[in-house]
Design an enzyme around this catalytic site. Structure first.
Site, PDB file in Angstrom:
ATOM      1  CE  LYS A 132      -2.449  -0.261   3.757  1.00  0.00           C
ATOM      2  NZ  LYS A 132      -2.200  -1.549   4.392  1.00  0.00           N
TER       3      LYS A 132
ATOM      4  NE  ARG B 278      -5.594   2.805  11.082  1.00  0.00           N
ATOM      5  CZ  ARG B 278      -4.607   2.082  10.550  1.00  0.00           C
ATOM      6  NH1 ARG B 278      -4.785   0.817  10.260  1.00  0.00           N
ATOM      7  NH2 ARG B 278      -3.438   2.637  10.338  1.00  0.00           N
TER       8      ARG B 278
ATOM      9  NE  ARG C 215       9.899  -8.145   5.648  1.00  0.00           N
ATOM     10  CZ  ARG C 215       9.024  -7.163   5.743  1.00  0.00           C
ATOM     11  NH1 ARG C 215       8.837  -6.347   4.732  1.00  0.00           N
ATOM     12  NH2 ARG C 215       8.322  -7.010   6.842  1.00  0.00           N
TER      13      ARG C 215
ATOM     14  NE  ARG D 297      11.410  -6.726  10.493  1.00  0.00           N
ATOM     15  CZ  ARG D 297      10.664  -5.688  10.163  1.00  0.00           C
ATOM     16  NH1 ARG D 297      11.093  -4.482  10.395  1.00  0.00           N
ATOM     17  NH2 ARG D 297       9.496  -5.874   9.608  1.00  0.00           N
TER      18      ARG D 297
ATOM     19  NE  ARG E 281       1.697  -6.922  10.991  1.00  0.00           N
ATOM     20  CZ  ARG E 281       2.780  -6.920  10.210  1.00  0.00           C
ATOM     21  NH1 ARG E 281       3.728  -7.794  10.387  1.00  0.00           N
ATOM     22  NH2 ARG E 281       2.885  -6.043   9.232  1.00  0.00           N
TER      23      ARG E 281
END
Ligand SMILES: [Zn+2]
Length: 224
Positions: free
Chosen positions: A18, A93, A132, A165, A176
């Site tokens: 985004k 939101r 990642r 991470r 999430r």
């Protein structure tokens, strides 16, 4: 004088790109890229009435109430640089915020609101995010699936260690995504019912995503 601009809103889960796309649309159409985080910081820095209300809340880690946020949004949209439209990423939101934003757009005579729904394949997105790895020294980004380093765990560019991470683990990411899903589905339904929702395949390469978005936006800007 009536305004000719359009509100452009990006809806999509974390990892859908985004931010990147919002920035590209903003540049391509010379529109300001708005975020409520920037507005809050700006109001606090300028020591406005809204900033003075928001500052202690933010310092205590509390949420800034909707009515304050929406007043900041309205103040921002009323600025001359938004005359031709704006790009919002991360707002609205909630349904209440969506209603308020529509009311503001009507008040300032904006054209139809454009909601780009960044559609993702959950498994693919999960792979992208969990794969990642980030270089400790230079922040260089790799992906063990799509863009692996030549030597496992080592940055090609500077030989430093690549780290995974804690935010990029499967459990954190699926939480999430689930939270996003709960929060956004009603918004997607809301905009779909108003015929303002345009699906975009967010799993394509960034350049392809940008061109599909441009096609949608250019269609609307043509005379009708
Ligand atoms: Zn590196």
């Amino acid at each position: 004088m009536p305004r000719l601009g359009h509100a452009v809103i990006l809806l999509g889960p974390p990892g859908a790109g985004k931010g990147t796309q919002a920035q590209r649309i903003a540049e391509r159409y010379h529109l300001p890229h708005l975020s409520t985080g920037d507005m809050l910081r700006d109001n606090i820095q300028r020591d406005t009435e809204l900033g003075r209300i928001a500052k202690p809340l933010m310092e205590r880690g509390e949420l800034v109430p909707d009515d304050i946020v929406i007043r900041m949004v309205e103040d921002r949209i009323a600025q001359p640089d938004c005359r031709n439209g704006f790009v919002f990423d991360g707002f609205p939101r909630t349904l209440a915020q969506a209603d308020d934003l529509e009311r503001i757009c009507e008040k300032y005579k904006f054209g139809v609101t454009f909601v780009l729904h960044m559609v993702v394949d959950k498994d693919l997105l999960m792979r992208r995010l969990t794969g990642r790895r980030i270089c400790k020294a230079g922040g260089h980004i790799y992906n063990v699936y799509d863009r692996p380093p030549k030597q496992e765990g080592i940055c090609d560019l500077d030989g430093s260690e690549l780290i995974h991470r804690p935010d990029d683990t499967e459990r954190v990411i699926s939480e999430r995504l689930a939270a996003y899903e709960r929060q956004t589905r009603p918004l997607a339904d809301y905009y779909r019912a108003r015929k303002q929702l345009s699906p975009v395949d967010a799993m394509a390469g960034a350049d392809d995503v940008t061109s599909s978005i441009a096609k949608i936006l250019d269609g609307v800007e043509a005379p009708r």
